[in-house]
Design an enzyme around this catalytic site. Structure first.
Site, PDB file in Angstrom:
ATOM      1  N   ARG A 152       0.806  -1.217   0.000  1.00 41.57           N
ATOM      2  CA  ARG A 152       0.000   0.000   0.000  1.00 41.57           C
ATOM      3  C   ARG A 152       0.834   1.259   0.000  1.00 41.57           C
ATOM      4  NH1 ARG A 152      -5.230  -1.562   2.253  1.00 41.57           N
ATOM      5  NH2 ARG A 152      -5.589  -3.325   0.911  1.00 41.57           N
ATOM      6  N   TYR A 168     -11.660 -15.241   0.427  1.00 41.64           N
ATOM      7  CA  TYR A 168     -12.558 -14.119   0.116  1.00 41.64           C
ATOM      8  C   TYR A 168     -13.753 -14.594  -0.701  1.00 41.64           C
ATOM      9  CZ  TYR A 168     -10.119  -9.921   1.771  1.00 41.64           C
ATOM     10  OH  TYR A 168      -9.586  -8.937   2.546  1.00 41.64           O
ATOM     11  N   ASP A 175      -5.787  -4.165  -7.161  1.00 39.31           N
ATOM     12  CA  ASP A 175      -6.216  -4.815  -5.916  1.00 39.31           C
ATOM     13  C   ASP A 175      -6.212  -6.324  -6.094  1.00 39.31           C
ATOM     14  OD1 ASP A 175      -7.496  -3.885  -3.166  1.00 39.31           O
ATOM     15  OD2 ASP A 175      -8.417  -5.777  -3.767  1.00 39.31           O
ATOM     16  N   ARG A 187      -5.453   5.805   1.258  1.00 39.51           N
ATOM     17  CA  ARG A 187      -6.215   6.910   1.844  1.00 39.51           C
ATOM     18  C   ARG A 187      -5.401   7.830   2.736  1.00 39.51           C
ATOM     19  NH1 ARG A 187     -11.125   2.943   3.281  1.00 39.51           N
ATOM     20  NH2 ARG A 187      -9.292   1.655   3.575  1.00 39.51           N
ATOM     21  N   ARG A 232      -9.687  10.160  -5.672  1.00 36.02           N
ATOM     22  CA  ARG A 232     -10.850   9.355  -5.285  1.00 36.02           C
ATOM     23  C   ARG A 232     -12.141  10.168  -5.161  1.00 36.02           C
ATOM     24  NH1 ARG A 232     -13.116   6.389  -4.027  1.00 36.02           N
ATOM     25  NH2 ARG A 232     -12.882   5.132  -2.162  1.00 36.02           N
TER      26      ARG A 232
HETATM   27  O1  CP3 Z   1      -0.462   1.480  -4.251  1.00 30.01           O
HETATM   28  C1  CP3 Z   1      -0.510   0.400  -3.668  1.00 30.01           C
HETATM   29  O2  CP3 Z   1      -0.168   0.236  -2.526  1.00 30.01           O
HETATM   30  C2  CP3 Z   1      -0.912  -0.847  -4.434  1.00 30.01           C
HETATM   31  C3  CP3 Z   1      -2.249  -1.213  -4.412  1.00 30.01           C
HETATM   32  C4  CP3 Z   1      -2.853  -2.226  -3.446  1.00 30.01           C
HETATM   33  C5  CP3 Z   1      -4.177  -2.049  -2.992  1.00 30.01           C
HETATM   34  N1  CP3 Z   1      -4.568  -3.189  -2.366  1.00 30.01           N
HETATM   35  C6  CP3 Z   1      -4.985  -0.846  -3.220  1.00 30.01           C
HETATM   36  C7  CP3 Z   1      -6.108  -0.577  -2.323  1.00 30.01           C
HETATM   37  C8  CP3 Z   1      -2.420  -3.473  -2.982  1.00 30.01           C
HETATM   38  C9  CP3 Z   1      -1.060  -4.093  -3.120  1.00 30.01           C
HETATM   39  C10 CP3 Z   1      -3.530  -4.079  -2.327  1.00 30.01           C
HETATM   40  C11 CP3 Z   1      -3.509  -5.444  -1.770  1.00 30.01           C
HETATM   41  C12 CP3 Z   1      -4.695  -5.941  -1.070  1.00 30.01           C
HETATM   42  N2  CP3 Z   1      -6.007  -5.650  -1.271  1.00 30.01           N
HETATM   43  C13 CP3 Z   1      -4.626  -6.922  -0.063  1.00 30.01           C
HETATM   44  C14 CP3 Z   1      -3.364  -7.609   0.392  1.00 30.01           C
HETATM   45  C15 CP3 Z   1      -2.655  -6.829   1.403  1.00 30.01           C
HETATM   46  C16 CP3 Z   1      -3.337  -6.763   2.717  1.00 30.01           C
HETATM   47  O3  CP3 Z   1      -3.823  -5.670   3.045  1.00 30.01           O
HETATM   48  O4  CP3 Z   1      -3.389  -7.783   3.397  1.00 30.01           O
HETATM   49  C17 CP3 Z   1      -5.945  -7.165   0.396  1.00 30.01           C
HETATM   50  C18 CP3 Z   1      -6.347  -8.120   1.475  1.00 30.01           C
HETATM   51  C19 CP3 Z   1      -6.813  -6.371  -0.387  1.00 30.01           C
HETATM   52  C20 CP3 Z   1      -8.311  -6.314  -0.309  1.00 30.01           C
HETATM   53  C21 CP3 Z   1      -8.730  -4.972   0.084  1.00 30.01           C
HETATM   54  N3  CP3 Z   1      -8.744  -3.908  -0.768  1.00 30.01           N
HETATM   55  C22 CP3 Z   1      -9.135  -4.521   1.366  1.00 30.01           C
HETATM   56  C23 CP3 Z   1      -9.293  -5.382   2.597  1.00 30.01           C
HETATM   57  C24 CP3 Z   1      -9.371  -3.149   1.261  1.00 30.01           C
HETATM   58  C25 CP3 Z   1      -9.789  -2.179   2.351  1.00 30.01           C
HETATM   59  C26 CP3 Z   1     -11.237  -1.919   2.313  1.00 30.01           C
HETATM   60  C27 CP3 Z   1     -11.655  -0.794   3.259  1.00 30.01           C
HETATM   61  O5  CP3 Z   1     -12.570  -0.080   2.876  1.00 30.01           O
HETATM   62  O6  CP3 Z   1     -11.072  -0.652   4.327  1.00 30.01           O
HETATM   63  C28 CP3 Z   1      -9.109  -2.784  -0.075  1.00 30.01           C
HETATM   64  C29 CP3 Z   1      -9.248  -1.432  -0.650  1.00 30.01           C
HETATM   65  C30 CP3 Z   1      -8.004  -0.821  -1.175  1.00 30.01           C
HETATM   66  N4  CP3 Z   1      -7.092  -1.458  -1.968  1.00 30.01           N
HETATM   67  C31 CP3 Z   1      -7.611   0.536  -1.010  1.00 30.01           C
HETATM   68  C32 CP3 Z   1      -6.433   0.693  -1.736  1.00 30.01           C
HETATM   69  C33 CP3 Z   1      -5.657   1.958  -1.955  1.00 30.01           C
HETATM   70  C34 CP3 Z   1      -8.399   1.623  -0.285  1.00 30.01           C
HETATM   71  C35 CP3 Z   1      -9.521   1.988  -1.187  1.00 30.01           C
HETATM   72  C36 CP3 Z   1     -10.070   3.380  -1.007  1.00 30.01           C
HETATM   73  O7  CP3 Z   1      -9.594   4.300  -1.691  1.00 30.01           O
HETATM   74  O8  CP3 Z   1     -11.039   3.547  -0.261  1.00 30.01           O
END
Ligand code: CP3
Length: 318
Positions: free
Chosen positions: A2, A128, A51, A6, A15
């Site tokens: 990440r 998932y 993602d 946010r 966003r």
């Molecule tokens: O720029 C980067 O860092 C790369 C992008 C990246 C994202 N997700 C973007 C993202 C990466 C490498 C991931 C991996 C990911 N996604 C994982 C593996 C890592 C971990 O956290 O264990 C998992 C489990 C996910 C699934 C996922 N996507 C979750 C649980 C969430 C959070 C949901 C929430 O609302 O809290 C996401 C959303 C997500 N993926 C965001 C980002 C930047 C936030 C989205 C937003 O803008 O609201």
């Protein structure tokens, strides 16, 4: 881990006009977020903005991100019949926008900054797909493992094949390394891991184009490290719960490690962040093959100055 997210004001501005999934699917905007974040933070590599759950869309399961609720899978897999109904997918076509994001970011960043592609590891994606979202005890996923093992193995075979094609697509588009996120695998005992998850990680790792490093990361994996070594991954990602030096001893030489600062440490004072960075570098003891990173992703609300302080400290002490 990440890089974008946010915690960054520039990301939050993007966003405001695009939903999270629309941003992932808009390669120009996703490449801009990928590149802009790396330029802002001055890290050594970029992780493509995407993602791990995107593959669930062409798998026909439906995916939504609701504010505050995390990911929601609309049609989770609950039966043998659901597994049998999974479609044959042209990965390169259905997720071509990720390849395009990588290609655009590649052109922008040039050779100096490698791009890391990524995917969810089969266990975490299957969990998932079955649970329908985040879970605490993974009862539904484990029920399929224990009560319908044939369906579980068929699902994992499907996901592993998909994942390998997806990673190779990213490599062909310009990713220099790929990371497999097994975020939830720490919920398994070692023997269940060996039976129900490890063979599929091995399949993915061995199908990845040769010569391309694979980073394999999971959380709460203190009990699984010996087995994780057997995946064939060139780098093992560690969360912050393990001592990096001890974990590396256990993994043995011949494998690189990535990690492992507690992401919440970034909320601490600058002096504490610097001390914590130094402690991890001391554990690594300048052995070749340490990639400094967090032990999990950057959390919303993290002070950007904390991230900067960490990067400067790693440059200074590393
Ligand atoms: O720029 C980067 O860092 C790369 C992008 C990246 C994202 N997700 C973007 C993202 C990466 C490498 C991931 C991996 C990911 N996604 C994982 C593996 C890592 C971990 O956290 O264990 C998992 C489990 C996910 C699934 C996922 N996507 C979750 C649980 C969430 C959070 C949901 C929430 O609302 O809290 C996401 C959303 C997500 N993926 C965001 C980002 C930047 C936030 C989205 C937003 O803008 O609201």
């Amino acid at each position: 881990m990440r890089q974008a997210g946010r915690y960054l004001p520039a990301y939050r501005r993007v966003r405001e006009r695009l939903s999270f999934l629309d941003l992932c699917r808009n390669s120009e905007a996703a490449a801009e977020v990928t590149v802009g974040t790396v330029r802002q933070l001055e890290v050594d590599a970029a992780i493509v903005f995407a993602d791990i759950l995107l593959p669930l869309i062409p798998m026909g399961l439906g995916l939504r991100f609701e504010k505050g609720d995390g990911p929601l899978i609309e049609r989770p897999i609950r039966s043998v019949g659901d597994v049998d109904c999974l479609p044959a997918v042209d990965v390169g076509e259905s997720l071509s926008f990720v390849a395009k994001t990588i290609a655009l970011a590649r052109t922008d960043l040039g050779e100096a900054c490698p791009i890391v592609g990524f995917a969810g590891a089969p266990f975490t994606i299957a969990a998932y797909a079955i649970e329908g979202g985040t879970s605490r005890n993974f009862v539904l996923a484990k029920c399929m493992m224990y009560r319908e093992p044939a369906a579980w193995h068929r699902l994992m075979t499907y996901v592993a094949k998909f994942t390998a094609e997806y990673l190779n697509m990213q490599i062909d588009a310009g990713a220099a390394a790929v990371q497999l996120f097994d975020s939830w695998v720490g919920c398994l005992s070692e023997s269940d891991y060996r039976r129900f998850a490890l063979p599929y990680v091995r399949q993915v790792v061995s199908a990845v184009r040769s010569g391309v490093p694979v980073i394999y990361f999971g959380t709460m994996t203190g009990g699984l490290l010996d087995a994780m070594r057997e995946t064939g991954a060139s780098v093992i990602g560690l969360d912050w719960r393990v001592d990096l030096g001890e974990a590396w001893e256990r993994l043995g030489s011949g494998v690189a490690v990535q990690g492992n600062l507690d992401p919440v440490k970034l909320f601490a004072d600058a002096a504490d962040i610097r001390t914590a960075a130094r402690e991890i570098l001391d554990r690594a003891a300048a052995r070749p093959g340490h990639i400094f990173n967090l032990g999990h992703g950057v959390l919303p609300g993290t002070p950007v100055d904390g991230v900067r302080t960490l990067i400067e400290a790693v440059r200074e002490f590393g």
